[in-house]
Design a protein around this motif. Structure first.
Motif, PDB file in Angstrom:
ATOM      1  N   ASP A 482       0.823  -1.207   0.000  1.00 38.18           N
ATOM      2  CA  ASP A 482       0.000   0.000   0.000  1.00 38.18           C
ATOM      3  C   ASP A 482       0.857   1.256   0.000  1.00 38.18           C
ATOM      4  OD1 ASP A 482      -2.451  -1.356   0.023  1.00 38.18           O
ATOM      5  OD2 ASP A 482      -2.285  -1.686   2.191  1.00 38.18           O
ATOM      6  N   GLY A 483       2.055   1.141  -0.547  1.00 35.77           N
ATOM      7  CA  GLY A 483       2.951   2.286  -0.602  1.00 35.77           C
ATOM      8  C   GLY A 483       2.549   3.277  -1.669  1.00 35.77           C
ATOM      9  N   GLY A 484       3.427   4.226  -1.926  1.00 35.81           N
ATOM     10  CA  GLY A 484       3.122   5.245  -2.911  1.00 35.81           C
ATOM     11  C   GLY A 484       3.335   4.755  -4.325  1.00 35.81           C
ATOM     12  N   TRP A 485       2.778   5.494  -5.263  1.00 33.85           N
ATOM     13  CA  TRP A 485       2.915   5.158  -6.668  1.00 33.85           C
ATOM     14  C   TRP A 485       4.288   5.583  -7.184  1.00 33.85           C
ATOM     15  CZ3 TRP A 485      -0.450   2.090  -9.010  1.00 33.85           C
ATOM     16  CH2 TRP A 485      -1.764   2.016  -8.532  1.00 33.85           C
ATOM     17  N   ASN A 486       4.908   4.736  -7.985  1.00 33.44           N
ATOM     18  CA  ASN A 486       6.182   5.039  -8.615  1.00 33.44           C
ATOM     19  C   ASN A 486       6.035   4.933 -10.127  1.00 33.44           C
ATOM     20  OD1 ASN A 486       7.999   5.309  -6.260  1.00 33.44           O
ATOM     21  ND2 ASN A 486       7.417   3.176  -5.908  1.00 33.44           N
ATOM     22  N   GLU A 487       6.612   5.920 -10.817  1.00 36.36           N
ATOM     23  CA  GLU A 487       6.561   5.903 -12.276  1.00 36.36           C
ATOM     24  C   GLU A 487       7.762   5.135 -12.799  1.00 36.36           C
ATOM     25  OE1 GLU A 487       6.681   8.976 -16.082  1.00 36.36           O
ATOM     26  OE2 GLU A 487       6.156   9.736 -14.075  1.00 36.36           O
ATOM     27  N   THR A 488       7.523   3.911 -13.281  1.00 32.71           N
ATOM     28  CA  THR A 488       8.605   3.060 -13.746  1.00 32.71           C
ATOM     29  C   THR A 488       8.073   1.979 -14.668  1.00 32.71           C
ATOM     30  OG1 THR A 488      10.418   1.601 -13.046  1.00 32.71           O
ATOM     31  CG2 THR A 488       8.388   1.513 -11.760  1.00 32.71           C
ATOM     32  N   THR A 489       8.948   1.428 -15.510  1.00 32.38           N
ATOM     33  CA  THR A 489       8.572   0.300 -16.358  1.00 32.38           C
ATOM     34  C   THR A 489       9.247  -0.983 -15.905  1.00 32.38           C
ATOM     35  OG1 THR A 489      10.345   0.865 -17.907  1.00 32.38           O
ATOM     36  CG2 THR A 489       8.134   1.736 -18.384  1.00 32.38           C
ATOM     37  N   GLU A 490       9.921  -0.960 -14.747  1.00 29.03           N
ATOM     38  CA  GLU A 490      10.543  -2.161 -14.206  1.00 29.03           C
ATOM     39  C   GLU A 490      10.455  -2.116 -12.691  1.00 29.03           C
ATOM     40  OE1 GLU A 490      14.853  -4.486 -14.249  1.00 29.03           O
ATOM     41  OE2 GLU A 490      14.206  -3.303 -15.993  1.00 29.03           O
ATOM     42  N   VAL A 491       9.969  -3.190 -12.092  1.00 27.28           N
ATOM     43  CA  VAL A 491       9.807  -3.230 -10.641  1.00 27.28           C
ATOM     44  C   VAL A 491      10.274  -4.579 -10.122  1.00 27.28           C
ATOM     45  CG1 VAL A 491       7.392  -4.009 -10.857  1.00 27.28           C
ATOM     46  CG2 VAL A 491       8.155  -2.942  -8.740  1.00 27.28           C
ATOM     47  N   LYS A 492      10.965  -4.546  -8.974  1.00 27.20           N
ATOM     48  CA  LYS A 492      11.449  -5.769  -8.341  1.00 27.20           C
ATOM     49  C   LYS A 492      10.781  -5.894  -6.975  1.00 27.20           C
ATOM     50  CE  LYS A 492      15.684  -6.975  -8.940  1.00 27.20           C
ATOM     51  NZ  LYS A 492      17.182  -7.034  -8.895  1.00 27.20           N
ATOM     52  N   VAL A 493      10.254  -7.077  -6.689  1.00 26.83           N
ATOM     53  CA  VAL A 493       9.560  -7.325  -5.431  1.00 26.83           C
ATOM     54  C   VAL A 493      10.117  -8.597  -4.801  1.00 26.83           C
ATOM     55  CG1 VAL A 493       7.441  -6.222  -6.252  1.00 26.83           C
ATOM     56  CG2 VAL A 493       7.736  -8.684  -6.542  1.00 26.83           C
ATOM     57  N   ASN A 494       9.765  -8.804  -3.546  1.00 25.16           N
ATOM     58  CA  ASN A 494      10.157 -10.013  -2.836  1.00 25.16           C
ATOM     59  C   ASN A 494       9.037 -11.041  -2.885  1.00 25.16           C
ATOM     60  OD1 ASN A 494      12.694  -8.959  -1.919  1.00 25.16           O
ATOM     61  ND2 ASN A 494      11.559  -7.753  -0.396  1.00 25.16           N
ATOM     62  N   PRO A 495       9.382 -12.320  -2.757  1.00 32.29           N
ATOM     63  CA  PRO A 495       8.325 -13.341  -2.687  1.00 32.29           C
ATOM     64  C   PRO A 495       7.326 -13.016  -1.575  1.00 32.29           C
ATOM     65  CG  PRO A 495      10.460 -14.389  -2.947  1.00 32.29           C
ATOM     66  CD  PRO A 495      10.739 -12.923  -2.704  1.00 32.29           C
ATOM     67  N   GLY A 496       6.043 -13.163  -1.889  1.00 30.29           N
ATOM     68  CA  GLY A 496       4.993 -12.879  -0.914  1.00 30.29           C
ATOM     69  C   GLY A 496       4.465 -11.467  -0.969  1.00 30.29           C
ATOM     70  N   ASP A 497       5.144 -10.571  -1.695  1.00 24.56           N
ATOM     71  CA  ASP A 497       4.682  -9.187  -1.800  1.00 24.56           C
ATOM     72  C   ASP A 497       3.404  -9.100  -2.629  1.00 24.56           C
ATOM     73  OD1 ASP A 497       6.727  -8.188  -0.288  1.00 24.56           O
ATOM     74  OD2 ASP A 497       7.875  -7.350  -1.971  1.00 24.56           O
ATOM     75  N   SER A 498       2.741  -7.947  -2.479  1.00 26.15           N
ATOM     76  CA  SER A 498       1.621  -7.615  -3.360  1.00 26.15           C
ATOM     77  C   SER A 498       2.035  -6.434  -4.234  1.00 26.15           C
ATOM     78  CB  SER A 498       0.368  -7.259  -2.557  1.00 26.15           C
ATOM     79  OG  SER A 498       0.601  -6.121  -1.734  1.00 26.15           O
ATOM     80  N   LEU A 499       1.421  -6.349  -5.392  1.00 21.83           N
ATOM     81  CA  LEU A 499       1.792  -5.321  -6.360  1.00 21.83           C
ATOM     82  C   LEU A 499       0.552  -4.872  -7.121  1.00 21.83           C
ATOM     83  CD1 LEU A 499       4.098  -3.822  -8.004  1.00 21.83           C
ATOM     84  CD2 LEU A 499       3.962  -5.755  -9.593  1.00 21.83           C
ATOM     85  N   VAL A 500       0.511  -3.574  -7.415  1.00 25.29           N
ATOM     86  CA  VAL A 500      -0.544  -3.022  -8.262  1.00 25.29           C
ATOM     87  C   VAL A 500       0.110  -2.298  -9.431  1.00 25.29           C
ATOM     88  CG1 VAL A 500      -2.557  -1.527  -8.425  1.00 25.29           C
ATOM     89  CG2 VAL A 500      -2.067  -2.702  -6.274  1.00 25.29           C
ATOM     90  N   ILE A 501      -0.279  -2.672 -10.626  1.00 27.50           N
ATOM     91  CA  ILE A 501       0.095  -1.913 -11.818  1.00 27.50           C
ATOM     92  C   ILE A 501      -1.098  -1.038 -12.165  1.00 27.50           C
ATOM     93  CG2 ILE A 501       0.765  -2.039 -14.242  1.00 27.50           C
ATOM     94  CD1 ILE A 501       1.901  -4.806 -13.715  1.00 27.50           C
ATOM     95  N   GLY A 502      -0.890   0.260 -12.166  1.00 35.37           N
ATOM     96  CA  GLY A 502      -2.016   1.180 -12.384  1.00 35.37           C
ATOM     97  C   GLY A 502      -1.638   2.382 -13.217  1.00 35.37           C
ATOM     98  N   PRO A 503      -1.381   2.190 -14.501  1.00 37.84           N
ATOM     99  CA  PRO A 503      -0.938   3.309 -15.344  1.00 37.84           C
ATOM    100  C   PRO A 503      -2.059   4.300 -15.632  1.00 37.84           C
ATOM    101  CG  PRO A 503      -1.342   1.387 -16.684  1.00 37.84           C
ATOM    102  CD  PRO A 503      -1.539   0.951 -15.261  1.00 37.84           C
ATOM    103  N   HIS A 504      -1.679   5.428 -16.173  1.00 39.31           N
ATOM    104  CA  HIS A 504      -2.632   6.413 -16.679  1.00 39.31           C
ATOM    105  C   HIS A 504      -2.553   6.411 -18.200  1.00 39.31           C
ATOM    106  CE1 HIS A 504      -2.937   9.055 -12.794  1.00 39.31           C
ATOM    107  NE2 HIS A 504      -3.210   7.775 -12.598  1.00 39.31           N
ATOM    108  N   PRO A 505      -3.615   6.791 -18.899  1.00 37.80           N
ATOM    109  CA  PRO A 505      -4.847   7.420 -18.448  1.00 37.80           C
ATOM    110  C   PRO A 505      -5.711   6.490 -17.583  1.00 37.80           C
ATOM    111  CG  PRO A 505      -4.535   7.735 -20.809  1.00 37.80           C
ATOM    112  CD  PRO A 505      -3.567   6.696 -20.383  1.00 37.80           C
ATOM    113  N   TRP A 506      -6.299   7.069 -16.576  1.00 33.19           N
ATOM    114  CA  TRP A 506      -7.091   6.272 -15.637  1.00 33.19           C
ATOM    115  C   TRP A 506      -8.588   6.350 -15.931  1.00 33.19           C
ATOM    116  CZ3 TRP A 506     -10.746   8.609 -12.487  1.00 33.19           C
ATOM    117  CH2 TRP A 506     -10.688  10.015 -12.404  1.00 33.19           C
ATOM    118  N   GLU A 507      -8.977   7.223 -16.829  1.00 33.58           N
ATOM    119  CA  GLU A 507     -10.397   7.407 -17.102  1.00 33.58           C
ATOM    120  C   GLU A 507     -10.661   7.270 -18.593  1.00 33.58           C
ATOM    121  OE1 GLU A 507     -13.768  10.424 -15.434  1.00 33.58           O
ATOM    122  OE2 GLU A 507     -12.020  11.339 -16.342  1.00 33.58           O
ATOM    123  N   GLY A 508     -11.753   6.585 -18.925  1.00 36.23           N
ATOM    124  CA  GLY A 508     -12.116   6.400 -20.324  1.00 36.23           C
ATOM    125  C   GLY A 508     -11.224   5.374 -21.001  1.00 36.23           C
TER     126      GLY A 508
END
Length: 675
Positions: A482-508
């Protein structure tokens, strides 16, 4: 004698006012909206009466309905699968008695009666032969009486939901069995079945004068049951489910947003009536488009008319804004031969078996003879106008002037690469005149026309081409936990983590995602929980904006598991570079797709050869390409990877126009429309 597109209804002259305002309208062919499927009407209740006429007499009337040159050119017809009321109930008197639609299973324990409802079927069968590329939808106003709580097909006690709680599967079986019989025995395939009619309105009560059934609750469950029944009988996806035919567009939006993912999987289409809720037009379209569904305006009329505007122009305003603001792929009248004066398009004398035209006939023809099925609506920046490009490359412009004085419009057509020199002009004026007018010159890619007070002007200009599609810029946002949004095209996480990909445009617009292990998701935000190394890889998001322009983003997701380090995939697939893709698109590759019986025969061998010549070869020496099939609204019907030549079964699409598209490295290298 050769038919003309338009004809003179009266000899009334069109008078121009000496003083009027001038409005500039920009038309942008790069901003493309819905592909239009057609105009139509429900068959009940008028077909229950007209279908009893002598065949020669009702054939004349149907010519006025289906002929695109001298009639309305309707090609969409909604067949009402009647419930059939309990013996002894004689209260279905609406529509001069046409509301008493027979059902095909009059008793629970008895057999189906396939001789029932002969009159409505007479009309359906005749229209199937007369109309060009007809589309049939079946809809239900009520289940059979023996499935209802009240024992009456006009509604429940005090408007309550009326289908018995343990009869959802029985009702689904009934509707699907009728559809199966129509297809196998009578040669009519319903493209969609709508199990409700204004289900949340609350006005369907026992002993009323027409069929109706409250269905405020458990609509998702009913859709799923019907979808399963269609699938079990081999009818799905050629026949899918539409919903929910709400009276109010806002109610249609609320119901659609409430549907489960399973229910939506059986739906290719969102239906709404446009009696009210006009401020929800754009919202409903956005919700349906995001979910990859087309929108139909499936029933309309002056139910909640307000103001003192002439009823014919009032309905013209509804049509224009349903097409313009809701981007409806079809516009369907309630019943074109209603007994009530304000509701009807054709006046039928059932005793004499004759008919005549109401003013609405000429108004409808102003739209329907020019904007034909297959037309693509494009942007015009004035709310009183419509713009569309037909399959024959003609530009259609419509101006509606409901005011009391003349108005001058200048259309800026500078964004077209090519445009014809003349505009053919057709004018509708009150009370019931539709006539051709003198051609207007197109000068410096602009055209000026005067729309008389309380009139409609339709213009058709040949050889319209061009327009630049402006794709939207994608901003790639991700967040871990539930951290902040980061603008990136590559992300590294640890096993067991949760992740949200949420690009813009967010409407329509519409988002789709593809990724490792055949991952596919429809929607903007992609959520992962308890992530493990197997889901590592590149996730490709494709965004199609409301103008139909496509842009993509790749987001690499790496689950940092020391025991299973991430490795760049060696898929054995060929990705054609942009130069090769361009050569293929220009025809160098000579990709061919032909139809043979129930199959598409795909030959992409030359693409493989081009790739091999470039030094980019796969283990098999062939290029892996993506083949998709969409309907004319853009709804995905099939997706598969192909390696060289392929045979793709499409028997279930035999009567459905569709577009075949082949992509390589995200680039479209082949596209063709099949009818």
């Amino acid at each position: 004698m050769k038919s003309k597109l338009f004809f003179v209804a009266t000899a009334a002259a069109f008078a121009c006012s000496a003083v009027y305002a001038q409005t500039k309208v920009a038309v942008d062919p790069g901003k493309k909206y819905q592909i239009f499927e057609g105009w139509g009407t429900s068959l009940c209740w008028w077909a229950e009466l007209v279908g009893g006429w002598d065949k020669a007499n009702y054939t004349k009337l149907l010519g006025a309905v289906a002929d695109p040159d001298t009639g309305l050119g309707y090609n969409i017809f909604r067949y009402n699968i009647g419930g059939g009321d309990q013996p002894g109930h004689n209260h279905l008197t609406k529509g001069d008695g046409g509301a008493a639609v027979p059902g095909y299973k009059p008793t629970e324990k008895g057999d189906y009666d396939w001789t029932a409802d002969p009159n409505q079927r007479n009309i359906a069968f005749a229209l199937a032969k007369m109309a060009k590329d007809p589309i049939f939808e079946a809809f239900s106003n009520s289940p059979p009486w023996w499935m209802t709580n009240s024992g009456c097909v006009s509604g429940g006690v005090n408007g309550a939901d009326n289908l018995k709680s343990d009869y959802f599967d029985d009702f689904a079986d009934y509707l699907s069995e009728v559809a199966k019989h129509f297809k196998e025995e009578w040669g009519i395939t319903f493209r969609t079945i709508e199990p409700f009619n204004e289900p949340s309105a609350g006005w369907w009560k026992a002993n009323g004068d027409q069929e109706g059934c409250g269905f405020k609750n458990k609509q998702s469950e009913m859709i799923v049951e019907l979808g399963k029944a269609l699938k079990k009988k081999g009818l799905f996806p050629e026949t899918s489910v539409s919903a929910a035919d709400e009276s109010n567009i806002g109610d249609a939006l609320a119901r659609f947003n409430s549907y489960s993912a399973e229910a939506r999987s059986y739906m290719f289409q969102v239906n709404t009536h446009s009696y009210s809720g006009y401020d929800s037009r754009a919202k409903l379209y956005n919700a349906a488009f995001a979910a990859d569904k087309r929108v139909w305006q499936s029933e309309s009329g002056p139910l909640h008319r307000s103001g003192d505007l002439d009823i014919t122009l009032w309905m013209a305003d509804v049509i224009l804004h349903d097409l313009r603001d809701m981007h409806a792929s079809a516009w369907v009248d309630w019943q074109l031969s209603d007994p009530a004066e304000n509701w009807r398009t054709i006046i039928a004398d059932h005793k004499r078996q004759t008919f005549s035209y109401a003013p609405r006939f000429y108004m409808h023809a102003t739209f329907s003879r020019a904007i034909r099925p297959g037309s693509r609506f494009i942007d015009s920046d004035n709310s009183n106008t419509l713009a569309a490009i037909r399959e024959d490359s003609s530009l259609v412009l419509v101006v509606l002037n409901t005011g009391s004085s003349d108005a001058k419009y200048t259309f800026n057509l500078s964004k077209f690469t090519t445009i014809g020199k003349k505009a053919k002009v057709h004018r509708f004026t009150l009370p019931a005149a539709l006539k051709d007018d003198a051609d207007i010159d197109v000068t410096n890619k602009a055209i000026t026309v005067t729309a008389g007070a309380q009139s409609i002007v339709t213009m058709v200009i040949e050889n319209a081409a061009g327009g630049t599609c402006e794709a939207s810029t994608i901003i790639p946002y991700v967040k871990i936990h539930d951290g902040g949004w980061n603008e990136t095209t590559e992300v590294k996480v640890n096993p067991g983590d949760s992740l949200v990909i949420g690009p813009h445009p967010w409407e329509g617009g519409r988002w789709t995602w593809k990724g490792p292990n055949d991952f596919y998701y429809l929607g903007r935000e992609v959520r992962f929980k308890n992530m493990q190394w197997q889901i590592s890889g590149v996730y490709t998001g494709t965004y199609v904006n409301t103008y139909g322009c496509e842009s993509t983003v790749d987001i690499k997701v790496i689950v940092d598991d020391p025991e299973h380090p991430y490795k760049e995939p060696d898929s054995g697939k060929v990705s054609l570079d942009p130069q090769i893709a361009m050569r293929a698109a220009q025809g160098v590759a000579k990709i061919s797709v032909t139809r043979s019986g129930g199959d598409l025969l795909v030959n992409v061998g030359n693409v493989s050869r081009i790739a091999a010549q470039s030094g980019k070869s796969s283990l098999s020496g062939k290029a892996m390409l993506q083949l998709t099939i969409h309907d004319l609204q853009g709804v995905l019907l099939m997706r598969r990877s192909i390696d060289g030549s392929a045979i793709v079964p499409v028997a279930h699409l035999a009567k459905t126009p569709y577009i075949v598209r082949i992509k390589s490295a995200g680039k479209t290298v082949y596209q063709k429309k099949f009818k």
